[in-house]
Design a protein around this motif. Structure first.
Motif, PDB file in Angstrom:
ATOM      1  N   GLY A 138      -1.168  -6.271 -15.797  1.00  0.00           N
ATOM      2  CA  GLY A 138      -0.415  -5.017 -15.844  1.00  0.00           C
ATOM      3  C   GLY A 138      -0.629  -4.104 -14.664  1.00  0.00           C
ATOM      4  N   ARG A 139      -0.843  -4.678 -13.473  1.00  0.00           N
ATOM      5  CA  ARG A 139      -1.091  -3.841 -12.293  1.00  0.00           C
ATOM      6  C   ARG A 139       0.074  -2.910 -11.994  1.00  0.00           C
ATOM      7  NH1 ARG A 139      -2.281  -8.070  -7.740  1.00  0.00           N
ATOM      8  NH2 ARG A 139      -0.457  -8.980  -8.760  1.00  0.00           N
ATOM      9  N   ALA A 140       1.304  -3.429 -12.079  1.00  0.00           N
ATOM     10  CA  ALA A 140       2.479  -2.605 -11.772  1.00  0.00           C
ATOM     11  C   ALA A 140       2.620  -1.468 -12.769  1.00  0.00           C
ATOM     12  CB  ALA A 140       3.738  -3.478 -11.766  1.00  0.00           C
ATOM     13  N   LYS A 141       2.364  -1.772 -14.036  1.00  0.00           N
ATOM     14  CA  LYS A 141       2.497  -0.758 -15.086  1.00  0.00           C
ATOM     15  C   LYS A 141       1.528   0.396 -14.864  1.00  0.00           C
ATOM     16  CE  LYS A 141       0.787  -1.693 -19.104  1.00  0.00           C
ATOM     17  NZ  LYS A 141       0.575  -2.311 -20.438  1.00  0.00           N
ATOM     18  N   PHE A 142       0.315   0.094 -14.366  1.00  0.00           N
ATOM     19  CA  PHE A 142      -0.702   1.117 -14.163  1.00  0.00           C
ATOM     20  C   PHE A 142      -0.631   1.780 -12.785  1.00  0.00           C
ATOM     21  CE2 PHE A 142      -2.721  -1.537 -17.485  1.00  0.00           C
ATOM     22  CZ  PHE A 142      -2.939  -0.553 -18.435  1.00  0.00           C
ATOM     23  N   GLY A 143       0.293   1.356 -11.941  1.00  0.00           N
ATOM     24  CA  GLY A 143       0.429   1.974 -10.616  1.00  0.00           C
ATOM     25  C   GLY A 143      -0.288   1.243  -9.508  1.00  0.00           C
ATOM     26  N   GLY A 144      -0.711   0.001  -9.766  1.00  0.00           N
ATOM     27  CA  GLY A 144      -1.447  -0.752  -8.749  1.00  0.00           C
ATOM     28  C   GLY A 144      -0.580  -1.532  -7.791  1.00  0.00           C
ATOM     29  N   VAL A 145       0.751  -1.371  -7.882  1.00  0.00           N
ATOM     30  CA  VAL A 145       1.686  -2.031  -6.968  1.00  0.00           C
ATOM     31  C   VAL A 145       2.606  -0.956  -6.381  1.00  0.00           C
ATOM     32  CG1 VAL A 145       3.538  -3.717  -6.735  1.00  0.00           C
ATOM     33  CG2 VAL A 145       1.610  -4.183  -8.273  1.00  0.00           C
ATOM     34  N   LYS A 146       2.626  -0.849  -5.041  1.00  0.00           N
ATOM     35  CA  LYS A 146       3.423   0.188  -4.378  1.00  0.00           C
ATOM     36  C   LYS A 146       4.278  -0.425  -3.276  1.00  0.00           C
ATOM     37  CE  LYS A 146       1.544   3.755  -6.556  1.00  0.00           C
ATOM     38  NZ  LYS A 146       2.331   4.625  -7.456  1.00  0.00           N
ATOM     39  N   PHE A 147       5.557  -0.038  -3.228  1.00  0.00           N
ATOM     40  CA  PHE A 147       6.449  -0.450  -2.149  1.00  0.00           C
ATOM     41  C   PHE A 147       6.502   0.664  -1.120  1.00  0.00           C
ATOM     42  CE2 PHE A 147       7.746  -2.796  -5.887  1.00  0.00           C
ATOM     43  CZ  PHE A 147       7.947  -4.078  -5.396  1.00  0.00           C
ATOM     44  N   VAL A 148       6.317   0.327   0.142  1.00  0.00           N
ATOM     45  CA  VAL A 148       6.262   1.353   1.200  1.00  0.00           C
ATOM     46  C   VAL A 148       7.117   0.911   2.389  1.00  0.00           C
ATOM     47  CG1 VAL A 148       4.014   2.285   0.542  1.00  0.00           C
ATOM     48  CG2 VAL A 148       4.124   0.324   2.080  1.00  0.00           C
ATOM     49  N   GLU A 149       7.560   1.920   3.153  1.00  0.00           N
ATOM     50  CA  GLU A 149       8.478   1.677   4.270  1.00  0.00           C
ATOM     51  C   GLU A 149       7.857   1.856   5.642  1.00  0.00           C
ATOM     52  OE1 GLU A 149      11.583   0.696   3.762  1.00  0.00           O
ATOM     53  OE2 GLU A 149      11.527   0.845   1.577  1.00  0.00           O
ATOM     54  N   ASN A 150       6.678   2.517   5.707  1.00  0.00           N
ATOM     55  CA  ASN A 150       6.073   2.799   7.016  1.00  0.00           C
ATOM     56  C   ASN A 150       4.564   2.939   6.874  1.00  0.00           C
ATOM     57  OD1 ASN A 150       5.513   5.680   6.284  1.00  0.00           O
ATOM     58  ND2 ASN A 150       7.749   5.805   6.298  1.00  0.00           N
ATOM     59  N   THR A 151       3.887   3.094   8.023  1.00  0.00           N
ATOM     60  CA  THR A 151       2.430   3.126   8.046  1.00  0.00           C
ATOM     61  C   THR A 151       1.868   4.340   7.318  1.00  0.00           C
ATOM     62  OG1 THR A 151       2.418   1.954  10.166  1.00  0.00           O
ATOM     63  CG2 THR A 151       0.408   3.106   9.553  1.00  0.00           C
ATOM     64  N   ILE A 152       2.476   5.508   7.514  1.00  0.00           N
ATOM     65  CA  ILE A 152       1.968   6.732   6.870  1.00  0.00           C
ATOM     66  C   ILE A 152       1.997   6.586   5.354  1.00  0.00           C
ATOM     67  CG2 ILE A 152       2.376   9.192   6.524  1.00  0.00           C
ATOM     68  CD1 ILE A 152       3.400   9.329   9.384  1.00  0.00           C
ATOM     69  N   ASP A 153       3.127   6.122   4.833  1.00  0.00           N
ATOM     70  CA  ASP A 153       3.232   5.922   3.387  1.00  0.00           C
ATOM     71  C   ASP A 153       2.277   4.833   2.901  1.00  0.00           C
ATOM     72  OD1 ASP A 153       5.167   7.861   3.329  1.00  0.00           O
ATOM     73  OD2 ASP A 153       6.865   6.457   3.222  1.00  0.00           O
ATOM     74  N   ALA A 154       2.078   3.809   3.732  1.00  0.00           N
ATOM     75  CA  ALA A 154       1.200   2.704   3.350  1.00  0.00           C
ATOM     76  C   ALA A 154      -0.245   3.171   3.222  1.00  0.00           C
ATOM     77  CB  ALA A 154       1.304   1.577   4.372  1.00  0.00           C
ATOM     78  N   ILE A 155      -0.710   3.985   4.174  1.00  0.00           N
ATOM     79  CA  ILE A 155      -2.100   4.485   4.122  1.00  0.00           C
ATOM     80  C   ILE A 155      -2.310   5.363   2.888  1.00  0.00           C
ATOM     81  CG2 ILE A 155      -3.757   6.003   5.275  1.00  0.00           C
ATOM     82  CD1 ILE A 155      -2.677   4.949   7.942  1.00  0.00           C
ATOM     83  N   ALA A 156      -1.344   6.221   2.611  1.00  0.00           N
ATOM     84  CA  ALA A 156      -1.449   7.086   1.430  1.00  0.00           C
ATOM     85  C   ALA A 156      -1.466   6.254   0.149  1.00  0.00           C
ATOM     86  CB  ALA A 156      -0.296   8.080   1.403  1.00  0.00           C
ATOM     87  N   ALA A 157      -0.598   5.235   0.086  1.00  0.00           N
ATOM     88  CA  ALA A 157      -0.536   4.385  -1.098  1.00  0.00           C
ATOM     89  C   ALA A 157      -1.825   3.578  -1.257  1.00  0.00           C
ATOM     90  CB  ALA A 157       0.667   3.451  -1.010  1.00  0.00           C
ATOM     91  N   ALA A 158      -2.370   3.094  -0.131  1.00  0.00           N
ATOM     92  CA  ALA A 158      -3.608   2.313  -0.181  1.00  0.00           C
ATOM     93  C   ALA A 158      -4.774   3.164  -0.674  1.00  0.00           C
ATOM     94  CB  ALA A 158      -3.913   1.731   1.197  1.00  0.00           C
ATOM     95  N   GLN A 159      -4.859   4.398  -0.202  1.00  0.00           N
ATOM     96  CA  GLN A 159      -5.923   5.290  -0.664  1.00  0.00           C
ATOM     97  C   GLN A 159      -5.834   5.500  -2.175  1.00  0.00           C
ATOM     98  OE1 GLN A 159      -5.144   8.635   1.892  1.00  0.00           O
ATOM     99  NE2 GLN A 159      -6.651   7.992   3.419  1.00  0.00           N
TER     100      GLN A 159
END
Length: 401
Positions: A50-71
């Motif tokens: 259930g990773r997606a259900k709990f927020g453990g899967v994020k779709f991102v479009e650029n590096t700034i969004d990716a770093i924020a999502a990874a954190q």
């Protein structure tokens, strides 16, 4: 032993099961040097479902969004588990998503193929459309094609999905797996397929037959573990923990235990390169062990550089001072405590310092040079044994279990 998604996909690649370009990330800053073009998906690498259900899967479009999502993902607990690694993976547009799996049925003592035309996160729909096929004798592509047709597939998808089943079965037999799963298997409008997620469970008793596989994933998991100590979670049903000061010694120990039918809950490795950091590492290891109520026995198997055995003995003494082991009956004038117990001197009932983490754990200490550096009388009254050979440690563990 359960593998994480990115580890399972490494095995998929060995048999040419198609997977997307990906990169494992152990810190958000590594996304600045990402080799995969955007857009991407970031996935928490935990064993929980259930990773997606709990927020453990994020779709991102650029590096700034990716770093924020990874954190965010690194600090997201899913069913009590935090990821040590995040998988950054290319995006894939699937026309259809399927569920494929092979599991060992212990009742039938035979492998079973499972498939559903409705893969993904909607489990109820997946199960409603689930088809099965028992492998009665030697595996044949016939079994795969029959199941694929039962799933309702047609055209080019029959051949491509059947081929994936054949490759999964090769891994299943090659590595003595209990289960292998692809969910979802993406299928595009040309019938081409892509393993978008995967799970693999290796039979614990078969790990000794695959030392390279065990060594590979042990070393990899350890390298991505905690900075204060290195930890590998193996089998949560076991009550045994292993500590070593060398990865090589640790792999030897785990394989030796498996050969004798002994499973391991957790494996800790402490670096012996920096003596100054050892006490901090030991404090954290002991805290982690005491916080895991499943662990009842700890095998310490060390080379003993920097007289590390002495550190362990002193640390065990700190947690088990002889004069405070007795627990007195509750009385009306005794205030409630978070731990529910107070610890006293047996003779004069003078209140001592409480140790909230104290609980009975049996410690077994084996070291190449421990016999020369430790006086056995130091262990008198402590739940700790000093042994000389590995076989004796296994006998003690078996007698405790």
């Amino acid at each position: 032993m359960d593998l994480l998604e990115y580890q399972a996909k490494q095995l998929f690649q060995q048999v040419d099961i198609p997977v997307l370009p990906s990169q494992s990330i152990s810190h958000p800053k590594e996304l600045k040097n990402l080799l995969i073009p955007y857009p991407i998906v970031l996935k928490s690498q935990v064993l929980a479902s259930g990773r997606a259900k709990f927020g453990g899967v994020k779709f991102v479009e650029n590096t700034i969004d990716a770093i924020a999502a990874a954190q965010y993902i690194f600090n997201l607990q899913i069913e009590g588990e935090y990821p040590e690694v995040i998988l950054a993976e290319a995006r894939y547009d699937a026309e259809n998503e399927l569920f494929l799996a092979i599991m060992l049925d212990y009742t039938l003592k035979k492998p079973v193929l499972l498939g559903s035309s409705c893969g993904g996160i909607h489990i109820d729909t997946l199960l409603e459309n689930l088809q099965t096929c028992v492998i009665e004798d030697t595996f044949s592509p016939f079994y795969a094609r029959r199941l694929v047709k039962q799933m309702g597939l047609s055209g080019n998808s029959i051949a491509s999905v059947s081929k994936i089943f054949e490759k999964m079965y090769h891994l299943f037999i090659e590595y003595d797996l209990d289960a292998i799963e692809i969910n979802p298997l993406g299928v595009n409008n040309n019938g081409e397929v892509m393993a978008l997620d995967g799970k693999i469970r290796i039979n614990d008793y078969a790990l000794n037959r695959h030392p390279k596989l065990l060594a590979s994933f042990t070393q990899e998991n350890i390298n991505n573990s905690s900075p204060s100590f290195k930890l590998l979670k193996i089998d949560e049903s076991s009550n045994l923990a292993v500590i070593s000061d060398s990865v090589d010694v640790g792999i030897f120990t785990l394989n030796g235990l498996l050969n004798k039918g002994q499973k391991t809950n957790s494996y800790y490795v402490i670096s012996s390169e920096n003596k100054e950091n050892q006490e901090e590492s030991l404090n954290n290891i002991f805290a982690d062990i005491f916080n895991n109520e499943q662990i009842k026995v700890v095998l310490i198997n060390i080379i003993n550089q920097w007289n590390l055995a002495e550190f362990f003995v002193e640390k065990i003494k700190q947690f088990y001072p002889l004069e405070i082991i007795t627990k007195l009956p509750r009385s009306e004038d005794r205030a409630d405590r978070a731990t529910g117990l107070r610890l006293f001197d047996n003779k004069n009932q003078v209140k001592r310092q409480s140790f909230p983490t104290v609980r009975k754990v049996h410690w077994i200490l084996r070291s190449i040079s421990a016999k020369d550096s430790i006086d056995p009388t130091q262990l008198t009254g402590l739940p700790c044994e000093l042994i000389n050979d590995f076989e004796s440690s296994i006998e003690i563990i078996s007698s405790i279990n």
